[in-house]
Each structure stands twice: as structure tokens, then as C-alpha cells.
Design a protein around this motif. Structure first.
Motif, mmCIF file in Angstrom:
data_model
loop_
_atom_site.group_PDB
_atom_site.id
_atom_site.type_symbol
_atom_site.label_atom_id
_atom_site.label_comp_id
_atom_site.label_asym_id
_atom_site.label_seq_id
_atom_site.Cartn_x
_atom_site.Cartn_y
_atom_site.Cartn_z
ATOM 1 N N VAL A 102 -2.969 5.103 8.324
ATOM 2 C CA VAL A 102 -2.805 5.567 6.945
ATOM 3 C C VAL A 102 -3.919 5.010 6.045
ATOM 4 C CG1 VAL A 102 -1.154 5.831 5.066
ATOM 5 C CG2 VAL A 102 -0.324 5.380 7.391
ATOM 6 N N HIS B 80 -5.505 -5.093 -1.466
ATOM 7 C CA HIS B 80 -4.842 -6.363 -1.140
ATOM 8 C C HIS B 80 -4.781 -6.630 0.365
ATOM 9 C CE1 HIS B 80 -1.612 -3.352 -0.792
ATOM 10 N NE2 HIS B 80 -1.122 -4.152 0.140
ATOM 11 N N LYS B 81 -4.947 -5.575 1.191
ATOM 12 C CA LYS B 81 -4.827 -5.771 2.632
ATOM 13 C C LYS B 81 -6.088 -6.370 3.256
ATOM 14 C CE LYS B 81 -2.269 -3.169 5.276
ATOM 15 N NZ LYS B 81 -1.789 -1.987 6.032
ATOM 16 N N PHE C 246 0.830 -1.209 0.000
ATOM 17 C CA PHE C 246 0.000 0.000 0.000
ATOM 18 C C PHE C 246 0.873 1.271 0.000
ATOM 19 C CE2 PHE C 246 -2.407 2.715 3.282
ATOM 20 C CZ PHE C 246 -2.912 3.550 2.300
ATOM 21 N N ILE C 247 1.581 1.528 1.086
ATOM 22 C CA ILE C 247 2.333 2.786 1.175
ATOM 23 C C ILE C 247 3.554 2.753 0.247
ATOM 24 C CG2 ILE C 247 3.432 4.444 2.740
ATOM 25 C CD1 ILE C 247 1.857 3.084 5.055
ATOM 26 N N ASP D 78 10.036 -6.917 -3.270
ATOM 27 C CA ASP D 78 8.810 -7.307 -2.567
ATOM 28 C C ASP D 78 8.574 -8.781 -2.864
ATOM 29 O OD1 ASP D 78 5.964 -7.645 -1.827
ATOM 30 O OD2 ASP D 78 5.949 -5.470 -1.669
ATOM 31 N N SER E 50 2.728 -6.066 8.567
ATOM 32 C CA SER E 50 2.361 -4.655 8.593
ATOM 33 C C SER E 50 1.180 -4.304 9.491
ATOM 34 C CB SER E 50 2.090 -4.173 7.164
ATOM 35 O OG SER E 50 1.086 -4.963 6.565
ATOM 36 N N TYR F 201 3.162 -6.538 17.347
ATOM 37 C CA TYR F 201 3.473 -5.681 16.197
ATOM 38 C C TYR F 201 4.177 -4.411 16.663
ATOM 39 C CZ TYR F 201 2.441 -2.182 12.585
ATOM 40 O OH TYR F 201 2.535 -1.159 11.664
ATOM 41 N N ASP G 33 12.355 -11.991 -0.956
ATOM 42 C CA ASP G 33 12.239 -11.697 0.472
ATOM 43 C C ASP G 33 13.383 -10.767 0.854
ATOM 44 O OD1 ASP G 33 12.243 -11.794 3.283
ATOM 45 O OD2 ASP G 33 11.345 -13.793 3.246
ATOM 46 N N LYS H 249 8.154 -2.736 16.147
ATOM 47 C CA LYS H 249 8.478 -1.389 15.651
ATOM 48 C C LYS H 249 9.398 -0.673 16.645
ATOM 49 C CE LYS H 249 6.195 -1.515 11.836
ATOM 50 N NZ LYS H 249 6.912 -1.525 10.567
HETATM 51 N N1 NAD Z 1 -1.012 1.293 6.848
HETATM 52 C C1 NAD Z 1 -0.898 1.872 8.033
HETATM 53 O O1 NAD Z 1 -1.865 2.461 8.555
HETATM 54 C C2 NAD Z 1 0.416 1.830 8.767
HETATM 55 C C3 NAD Z 1 0.500 2.515 9.999
HETATM 56 C C4 NAD Z 1 1.708 2.480 10.680
HETATM 57 C C5 NAD Z 1 2.790 1.801 10.160
HETATM 58 N N2 NAD Z 1 2.673 1.128 8.975
HETATM 59 C C6 NAD Z 1 3.841 0.404 8.462
HETATM 60 O O2 NAD Z 1 4.108 0.818 7.145
HETATM 61 C C7 NAD Z 1 4.662 -0.277 6.391
HETATM 62 C C8 NAD Z 1 3.867 -0.478 5.112
HETATM 63 O O3 NAD Z 1 2.532 -0.772 5.474
HETATM 64 P P1 NAD Z 1 1.390 -0.998 4.395
HETATM 65 O O4 NAD Z 1 0.138 -0.554 5.015
HETATM 66 O O5 NAD Z 1 1.823 -0.450 3.104
HETATM 67 O O6 NAD Z 1 1.332 -2.589 4.355
HETATM 68 P P2 NAD Z 1 1.450 -3.634 3.140
HETATM 69 O O7 NAD Z 1 1.277 -4.953 3.784
HETATM 70 O O8 NAD Z 1 0.559 -3.245 2.038
HETATM 71 O O9 NAD Z 1 2.957 -3.448 2.656
HETATM 72 C C9 NAD Z 1 4.002 -4.285 3.038
HETATM 73 C C10 NAD Z 1 4.630 -4.827 1.778
HETATM 74 O O10 NAD Z 1 5.792 -5.572 2.135
HETATM 75 C C11 NAD Z 1 5.779 -6.813 1.446
HETATM 76 N N3 NAD Z 1 6.523 -7.756 2.281
HETATM 77 C C12 NAD Z 1 6.122 -8.305 3.458
HETATM 78 N N4 NAD Z 1 7.087 -9.103 3.936
HETATM 79 C C13 NAD Z 1 8.123 -9.034 3.065
HETATM 80 C C14 NAD Z 1 9.401 -9.614 3.008
HETATM 81 N N5 NAD Z 1 9.819 -10.452 3.979
HETATM 82 N N6 NAD Z 1 10.218 -9.333 1.961
HETATM 83 C C15 NAD Z 1 9.807 -8.497 0.968
HETATM 84 N N7 NAD Z 1 8.580 -7.915 0.971
HETATM 85 C C16 NAD Z 1 7.759 -8.183 2.003
HETATM 86 C C17 NAD Z 1 4.329 -7.163 1.270
HETATM 87 O O11 NAD Z 1 4.123 -8.057 0.182
HETATM 88 C C18 NAD Z 1 3.720 -5.783 1.015
HETATM 89 O O12 NAD Z 1 3.758 -5.486 -0.372
HETATM 90 C C19 NAD Z 1 4.646 -1.479 7.311
HETATM 91 O O13 NAD Z 1 5.918 -1.607 7.901
HETATM 92 C C20 NAD Z 1 3.639 -1.084 8.376
HETATM 93 O O14 NAD Z 1 3.928 -1.715 9.600
HETATM 94 C C21 NAD Z 1 1.503 1.128 8.270
#
Ligand code: NAD
Length: 313
Positions: free
Chosen positions: A169, A176-177, A8-9, A28, A77, A139, A51, A143
Motif C-alpha cells: 500500500v 512517520h513510517k 498511514f492507512i 492509537d 505493521s 510478521y 494501547d 497475520k
Molecule cells: N502499508 C502496507 O503496505 C500494508 C500492507 C499489508 C498490511 N498492512 C497492515 O495494515 C495495518 C496498517 O498499516 P500501516 O501501513 O497504516 O502502518 P502504521 O504503522 O502507519 O499504522 C499502525 C498504527 O497503529 C498504531 N499502533 C501500533 N501499535 C498499537 C497499539 N498496541 N495500540 C494502539 N495503536 C497502535 C501505530 O501508532 C500506527 O498509528 C497494519 O496492520 C499492517 O500490518 C499494511
């Protein structure tokens, strides 16, 4: 290099880096993310389905590419992902990050910009970077451990880094989430599909909802900031305004013009956080960050983007 760039982000961050003319490698393993999230930049980036914990691969890539900046979003995440998978989550989030930091320090990476989380604060009243925190779940604990890992790599190896504590966020590219997606997206999908918006408790819990492009903006400011700001620094990223879930439903109904059905159920979650609200004075003062989107603007951005897509197909 963007780790977790199909997520996502990470996908929004990749788009913006490409727009600004950077050469981007996305790593990814598609654990949760999707390549479709990178559709608009697919011909302009190198995508590696790997990975990020694969040491040999990562070392080779960083060396070959001469990586300057690493944006790190990979790993588990959200809190519910750890249920029954605590050890794996700790390995992916903490061990993987320590290994990444070592490689970055050894191979001259200039700076690591990584995703921390506001969930570290739990229910603290003052959600400010120097508060004494007790992470309320596995989780959040990972962090917190990442932030201290970054601090030690700065102190011992001089590795520059900035951790960003994101507050709730939301934005496009979150499909996908599924059940792990932000409540803004989950309620919006429910509304559009005629399903109930499920609310835990009375709906008076509050969240500081942050639009994804504001997160990207903060991280890019961090990439460009002077060295002084990157000594394992930590910044909150939020809007300083909180909405209750009841108010969120009102905003979504107003922006979509749809009338939703709200279902209130007993909260099944332990250590549930009732209120979040970022104190963003530090990032404003030190990086000049100001959130551009409030909840209505952010939701209307998502809606206008999905209208454009419907027209195109
Ligand atoms: N979305 C939110 O509200 C939020 C808030 C605070 C912190 N975060 C942090 O921001 C980051 C991104 O979050 P997001 O919401 O985009 O989640 P997301 O799950 O969409 O993104 C994580 C990405 O990492 C990939 N991934 C996971 N494990 C992996 C690995 N071992 N090797 C390679 N790729 C891997 C997944 O396939 C995914 O594309 C995360 O660390 C999450 O903890 C998100």
C-alpha cells in the motif's frame, strides 16, 4: 472505532468514515503513527491515546460508545519491526487481536474489519485466498494467526469479521513510517531530496502496488456487505498489475519530471519475496470491488496533494 487510526492507512480510513457521516473514535498509542495525520478531521472525531491491548480501557470504550464496527490497523505493521522483538510483536498482533475479538463478541459489536497482509503468500505463484500458505516471516505469521483467530471467533461466538490481505500500500500520510514505508514513498522521497534510490538485486522483482484509497474503499464495502460475506471471510485487495522496481523508478521519474540516481546493492534480506500480484476475482465477485488507481494515477495524486500543501504554507 478505528484502532491504529493515526497511522498511514488508518488515518485515510478515518477521514473517509467521517466524510460518510459516521461517528468515529480513534484509538492509537502513537507507537508509530502521528496525530498530524488526522489534522483534517481532528474536530470531528474522538481521539484516545491508548494501547488497544489495554483491556479495561477498550472494554469501557466499546460499552460506552456502543461500538458497531471496529476497523483494526494497530500493532506491528511490517516484517522488519519484528527483528529482535518477535515476542512483543506476537503479543501486540495476535494476543491483542484475540482479546479485542472477545470484547467485540461480548459487547455486541456488529463486525470487525481488520488488516491482514499479502505477505502471507510469500513467493507463491497463485496469490489467491484459498491457496495453501507458508508465511515466510514472523510478521506474516501473525497475520495468518489473526485470520484463524477470527475464524474461531466466528465459529464459536458468531462474531462477524472480514480480513483484508492488502498488497503493497502507498499514498500520503506515510512519512512517520520512515524506513518501514512502502517503496513508492521511499523512492519518491529519495528522488525529491536528491538521494539515491537503493534497489536490492537487479530491480526486476515485482510488486502489486495499491493506492491507499482503494484499500479504504474495499474495507468500507466490507462494512456494508451482507452478513453472508462476513463469516470470517478473507479478501485480497490489490490491482492485479505488478511493476518491477525498475519500472517503478521510471514511473516516478516521469511523474515528477526528476532524474533519479539508482543504486543496486546485494539483497541483504532472508526469505525475500520476489513477486507479488493479487488475484482479486473474489473481492470483485462478492463485494463489487474494482481498484480505481493504477501506479501513475496514485503517484500523481500524492504529488498534487503535496503541491497543494506547499502552496498553502
Ligand atoms: N502499508 C502496507 O503496505 C500494508 C500492507 C499489508 C498490511 N498492512 C497492515 O495494515 C495495518 C496498517 O498499516 P500501516 O501501513 O497504516 O502502518 P502504521 O504503522 O502507519 O499504522 C499502525 C498504527 O497503529 C498504531 N499502533 C501500533 N501499535 C498499537 C497499539 N498496541 N495500540 C494502539 N495503536 C497502535 C501505530 O501508532 C500506527 O498509528 C497494519 O496492520 C499492517 O500490518 C499494511
Amino acid at each position: 472505532m478505528v484502532l491504529g487510526g493515526a497511522g498511514f492507512i488508518g488515518s485515510h480510513c478515518t477521514e473517509e468514515l467521517v466524510k460518510q457521516g459516521h461517528e468515529v473514535v480513534v484509538v492509537d498509542n502513537l507507537f508509530l503513527g502521528r496525530k498530524e495525520n488526522l489534522e483534517s478531521v481532528k474536530d470531528k472525531i474522538e481521539f484516545c491515546k491508548e494501547d488497544y491491548c489495554n483491556k479495561e480501557f477498550l472494554e469501557k470504550k466499546i460499552r460506552e460508545q456502543g461500538t458497531e464496527y471496529v476497523f483494526h490497523f494497530a500493532g506491528f505493521s511490517s516484517a522488519p519491526m519484528f527483528d529482535g522483538k518477535e515476542a512483543e510483536g506476537i503479543e501486540k498482533n495476535i494476543t491483542g487481536f484475540a482479546q479485542l475479538s472477545r470484547l467485540c463478541a461480548d459487547h455486541g459489536v456488529k463486525r470487525v474489519l481488520y488488516a491482514s497482509s499479502s505477505s502471507i503468500y510469500g513467493d507463491l505463484k497463485k496469490q489467491v485466498e484459498d491457496a495453501k500458505v507458508f508465511p515466510p516471516n514472523f510478521y506474516a505469521m501473525t497475520k495468518y494467526a489473526m485470520e484463524h483467530t477470527a475464524r474461531l471467533f466466528w465459529q464459536e461466538q458468531g462474531l462477524e469479521s472480514i480480513g483484508f490481505r492488502f498488497f503493497s500500500v502507498y499514498g500520503k500520510n506515510e512519512k512517520h513510517k520512515g524506513r518501514f514505508a512502502n517503496l513508492v514513498s521511499q523512492f519518491l522521497w529519495a528522488l525529491q531530496e536528491g538521494n539515491e534510490m537503493i534497489i536490492y538485486g537487479d530491480g526486476e522483482q515485482t510488486r502489486d502496488f495499491t493506492y491507499v484509497l482503494d484499500i479504504v474503499k474495499a474495507m468500507i464495502l466490507g462494512m456494508k456487505a451482507e452478513e453472508e460475506k462476513a463469516k470470517a471471510n478473507i479478501y485480497n485487495v490489490g490491482t492485479e498489475k505488478s511493476y518491477s522496481l525498475n519500472e517503478l523508478c521510471n514511473v516516478l521519474e516521469r511523474e515528477t519530471g526528476l532524474k533519479g540516481r539508482r543504486k543496486y546493492i546485494e539483497n541483504p534480506l532472508k526469505n525475500y519475496v520476489e513477486h507479488t500480484k493479487a488475484d482479486t476475482s473474489k473481492i470483485k465477485r462478492e463485494l463489487g470491488f474494482e481498484a480505481e488507481y493504477d501506479l501513475s494515477n496514485g503517484v500523481s495524486e500524492i504529488l498534487s496533494d503535496s503541491k497543494k500543501k506547499t502552496r498553502r504554507f
